[in-house]
Each structure stands twice: as structure tokens, then as C-alpha cells.
Design a protein around this motif. Structure first.
Motif, short mmCIF file in Angstrom:
data_model
loop_
_atom_site.label_atom_id
_atom_site.label_comp_id
_atom_site.label_asym_id
_atom_site.label_seq_id
_atom_site.Cartn_x
_atom_site.Cartn_y
_atom_site.Cartn_z
N CYS A 139 -2.50 4.88 -12.73
CA CYS A 139 -3.43 5.70 -12.20
C CYS A 139 -3.17 7.32 -11.70
O CYS A 139 -2.34 7.37 -11.40
N LYS A 140 -4.35 8.03 -11.77
CA LYS A 140 -3.94 9.48 -11.44
C LYS A 140 -5.12 9.88 -9.90
O LYS A 140 -6.03 9.32 -10.37
N PHE A 141 -4.58 10.42 -9.27
CA PHE A 141 -5.22 11.02 -7.98
C PHE A 141 -5.11 12.49 -7.88
O PHE A 141 -4.08 12.85 -7.59
N ASN A 142 -6.11 13.04 -7.86
CA ASN A 142 -6.00 14.56 -8.07
C ASN A 142 -7.05 15.25 -7.11
O ASN A 142 -8.15 14.91 -7.45
N SER A 143 -6.69 16.17 -6.23
CA SER A 143 -7.43 17.06 -5.46
C SER A 143 -6.39 18.20 -5.01
O SER A 143 -5.40 18.40 -5.62
N ASN A 144 -6.87 18.86 -3.71
CA ASN A 144 -6.32 19.75 -3.15
C ASN A 144 -5.73 19.18 -1.75
O ASN A 144 -4.82 18.56 -1.65
N GLN A 145 -6.42 19.46 -0.69
CA GLN A 145 -6.08 18.97 0.46
C GLN A 145 -6.61 17.50 0.68
O GLN A 145 -7.72 17.26 0.61
N ASP A 146 -5.66 16.65 1.23
CA ASP A 146 -6.09 15.04 1.38
C ASP A 146 -6.73 14.32 0.37
O ASP A 146 -7.61 13.64 0.25
N THR A 147 -5.67 14.44 -0.83
CA THR A 147 -6.26 13.78 -2.10
C THR A 147 -6.36 12.24 -1.91
O THR A 147 -7.41 11.55 -2.32
N LEU A 148 -5.47 11.39 -1.30
CA LEU A 148 -5.20 10.15 -1.31
C LEU A 148 -5.12 9.46 -0.17
O LEU A 148 -4.20 9.73 0.79
N TYR A 149 -6.04 8.87 0.68
CA TYR A 149 -6.25 8.40 1.81
C TYR A 149 -6.01 6.99 1.76
O TYR A 149 -6.84 6.18 1.50
N VAL A 150 -5.01 6.46 2.60
CA VAL A 150 -4.58 5.12 2.50
C VAL A 150 -4.85 4.43 3.82
O VAL A 150 -3.87 4.83 4.70
N GLU A 151 -5.37 3.52 4.11
CA GLU A 151 -5.48 2.51 5.15
C GLU A 151 -5.42 1.34 4.84
O GLU A 151 -5.24 0.75 3.61
N GLY A 152 -5.39 0.17 5.62
CA GLY A 152 -5.14 -0.87 5.33
C GLY A 152 -3.81 -1.51 5.14
O GLY A 152 -2.77 -0.53 5.16
N ILE A 153 -3.42 -2.66 4.45
CA ILE A 153 -1.81 -2.84 4.26
C ILE A 153 -1.66 -3.37 3.03
O ILE A 153 -2.49 -3.73 2.18
N ASP A 154 -0.27 -3.30 2.53
CA ASP A 154 0.26 -3.71 1.03
C ASP A 154 -0.81 -3.23 0.19
O ASP A 154 -0.77 -4.04 -1.03
N ASN A 155 -0.73 -1.88 -0.08
CA ASN A 155 -1.42 -1.27 -1.27
C ASN A 155 -0.23 -0.96 -1.99
O ASN A 155 0.74 -0.30 -1.48
N TYR A 156 -0.20 -1.25 -3.24
CA TYR A 156 0.73 -0.84 -4.23
C TYR A 156 0.47 0.16 -5.32
O TYR A 156 -0.55 -0.37 -6.07
N PHE A 157 1.26 1.04 -5.40
CA PHE A 157 0.74 2.21 -6.51
C PHE A 157 2.20 2.30 -7.46
O PHE A 157 3.24 2.48 -7.05
N TYR A 158 1.90 1.85 -8.79
CA TYR A 158 2.98 1.78 -9.62
C TYR A 158 2.72 2.72 -10.87
O TYR A 158 1.50 2.83 -11.38
N ASN A 159 3.54 3.59 -11.00
CA ASN A 159 3.54 4.59 -12.26
C ASN A 159 2.42 5.41 -11.94
O ASN A 159 1.73 5.78 -13.13
N LYS A 174 -0.09 1.03 5.15
CA LYS A 174 1.09 0.10 4.82
C LYS A 174 1.21 0.15 3.25
O LYS A 174 0.48 -0.70 2.81
N ALA A 175 2.05 1.10 2.66
CA ALA A 175 1.84 1.28 1.20
C ALA A 175 2.95 1.49 0.65
O ALA A 175 4.03 2.10 1.12
N ILE A 176 3.29 0.90 -0.81
CA ILE A 176 4.26 1.35 -1.69
C ILE A 176 3.78 2.17 -2.99
O ILE A 176 2.92 2.02 -3.60
N PHE A 177 4.52 3.54 -2.90
CA PHE A 177 4.52 4.18 -4.07
C PHE A 177 5.68 4.14 -4.79
O PHE A 177 6.88 4.59 -4.46
#
Length: 295
Positions: A139-159, A174-177
Motif C-alpha cells: 500500500c501507499k500512504f501519501n500526504s504532507n504533515q501527519d500522513t499516517l496516524y497509527v493507534e491500536g496494537i499489532d498493525n503490520y505494514f509490509y512493502n 504498536k506497529a511494524i513497518f
């Protein structure tokens, strides 16, 4: 059930094995647990929310986009009354609500189209997740300030590909990139801060085997965030582990505000053959990665 979303379908092109919706908001409101939503190679413009658990969203280089930003007056279609503004959280193009656990999303781009060159210092979130156990692939996440806001636990971002200028990967999550491409894009900012954790879980953000590139003179790994309205103790946590960085990256964290506390656990380890993280912290993150990814 399999769902397809597009305004271009006609009765002649519909497959009886799918449910069809003309717009994404309607699909997200009517989706049932364990359904799969298929998006076409087109742009879905609007502000979207998902509140159903165990959903899969498969894109075909699909784009979800909106242009709301902090301090912008809410549009009437978003419940605006001519006075209320979106705020930072409310600016997100796509929000995964707390109930929508176990989302799998693949090959989707989420953008905030706000032009940061016009108004300086306006937060414009592309994607926010409040849910646990999300998996985001290619996936792609694009913006300027504050693009990707992660809360919760065990979110996994791959490639995944993540771009922005200030605090563009942030939150208490709590997340993995993993093997992600992370790069600052510049509007009218003089400095870039990649991450802004405000963690209160046992661990925070793990950037593992990522490529981090930029071409501005002042790019920093991030700055710890201590929200003024925090209801529990905040200990910002992040680790860049075995990441490849070009020589424009200042491998350190800076304060967000002059009066912020000095404590945080934000480190790098084996990045460009440099390390400053205590070994026990690296082992904690590695154990977390193995439990989450190799289970």
C-alpha cells in the motif's frame, strides 16, 4: 461475500458472484464480517470510515483520496455546520475505527490531496487506524504533515510506501513497518521529521529493513510527541532496525516543543553500520516481530 465497487458498472458487466456498489461509502457501511471488497484501478474521492471487523480490501492500484485538513471548515456532506472544523484526526481520508480489527488491505493508495505549499503547518492525515491487528500489503500512504496516524496494537505494514514532511508516521500505536520505503516530500517546510511516537504500550513503532531516503538538508528520524491532553503516561518509543538510509538523514530525535520532557526510547540499530540502541530493547522488538510475523 465478494463486493466490487465502481460507478462504471452496468447490468451487462456485472457478475452474479459479486455484490456491486456504485460508491465506496455505501459499500463500507453495508459490508459484513469476512466480506472482501474489490476496488478497481480508479480514484475513490471522499471521506471514508470502516467499522466492521475481519474485512479484506483488495485494490488494483486503487486510490482513496480526500483533501480535508486541520482548521478547514467541515463540508456539509461531512456533517459540517459552517463553524466546526475537521481537526487533525478528522482530516483523515480513510479511518479504520476501533471495532474494525483484523483488516487486510492490499495494493491501495491512500492520499490526502491538501496542498501544503499553500498553507504552512496544516496537518492533513491520509490514513488513520484505531483498530488492532491490521495488515497492510503493498500500500501507499501519501500526504504532507501527519500522513499516517497509527493507534491500536499489532498493525503490520509490509512493502508499503509512506511519504510526507513533518511527523508523517505518528501515534500511540504498536506497529511494524517491514521493508517499507519511507521518504520525505517537501512543500514549504525547512525541516522534516519522519516519526512522532506518543507510545503508552510496552513497545512503539518498529521500522525494520526499511529504506529511508530524502534530499533535504535537515531530515531527522523524528521527534517524541507528548500530547497535552494525554490521559495516561506517555513514553514515546521507536526503533529503526537494519534500515538503509542515505546521508541526508540525521540519525537522531529532536524535541517537538521546548518544554517537552527529555525522556523517550527512540533509537536506531545496525542502520548504515551505526547503532545507539541498548541490546535489550532490540531483543524486545525482535521478539515482538517474530511473534507477530512468524506466528
Amino acid at each position: 461475500m465478494n463486493i466490487k465497487v465502481s460507478s462504471v458498472f452496468t447490468n451487462d458487466t456485472k457478475d452474479e458472484n459479486f455484490i456491486y456498489y456504485n460508491d465506496l461509502n455505501t459499500a463500507l457501511k453495508n459490508v459484513k464480517e469476512y466480506d472482501t471488497i474489490y476496488l478497481l484501478n480508479e480514484e475513490y474521492f471522499g471521506k471514508f470510515y470502516l467499522d466492521t471487523p475481519n474485512i479484506t480490501i483488495i485494490g488494483d492500484n486503487s486510490v482513496i483520496a480526500y483533501d480535508a485538513y486541520h482548521a478547514m471548515i467541515k463540508r456539509k456532506c461531512d456533517g459540517g455546520d459552517g463553524v466546526k472544523t475537521y481537526g487533525t484526526t478528522g482530516s483523515a481520508s480513510l479511518t479504520i475505527l476501533e471495532n474494525a480489527k483484523n483488516l487486510v488491505m492490499k495494493n491501495v493508495t491512500v492520499k490526502n490531496l491538501f496542498n501544503g505549499e499553500i498553507k504552512k503547518g496544516r496537518q492533513a492525515v491520509a490514513f488513520k487506524t484505531e483498530a488492532d491487528n491490521g495488515t497492510y500489503l503493498d500500500c501507499k500512504f501519501n500526504s504532507n504533515q501527519d500522513t499516517l496516524y497509527v493507534e491500536g496494537i499489532d498493525n503490520y505494514f509490509y512493502n508499503c510506501e509512506i511519504s510526507g514532511d513533518v511527523d508523517f508516521i505518528f501515534g500511540s500505536g504498536k506497529a511494524i513497518f517491514d521493508k517499507c520505503l519511507i521518504y520525505p516530500t517537501f512543500s514549504n517546510k525547512e525541516k522534516s521529521y519522519i516519526s512522532a511516537p506518543n507510545s503508552f504500550y510496552d513497545l512503539g513503532l518498529l521500522f525494520y529493513r526499511c529504506k529511508v531516503f530524502g534530499d533535504n538538508l535537515e531530515i531527522y528520524l523524528g521527534r517524541p510527541w507528548f500530547p497535552s491532553g494525554a490521559k495516561q503516561q506517555v513514553m514515546p518509543k521507536a526503533l529503526f532496525y537494519q534500515c538503509e538510509m542515505n546521508d541526508k538523514i540525521n540519525m537522531c530525535y529532536k524535541k517537538m516543543h521546548d518544554g517537552d520532557p527529555d525522556y523517550h526510547e527512540c533509537y536506531y540499530y545496525e542502520c548504515n553500520n551505526k547503532s545507539n540502541a541498548p541490546r535489550y530493547i532490540v531483543e524486545e522488538y525482535l521478539k515482538y516481530y517474530q511473534e507477530k510475523v512468524n506466528k
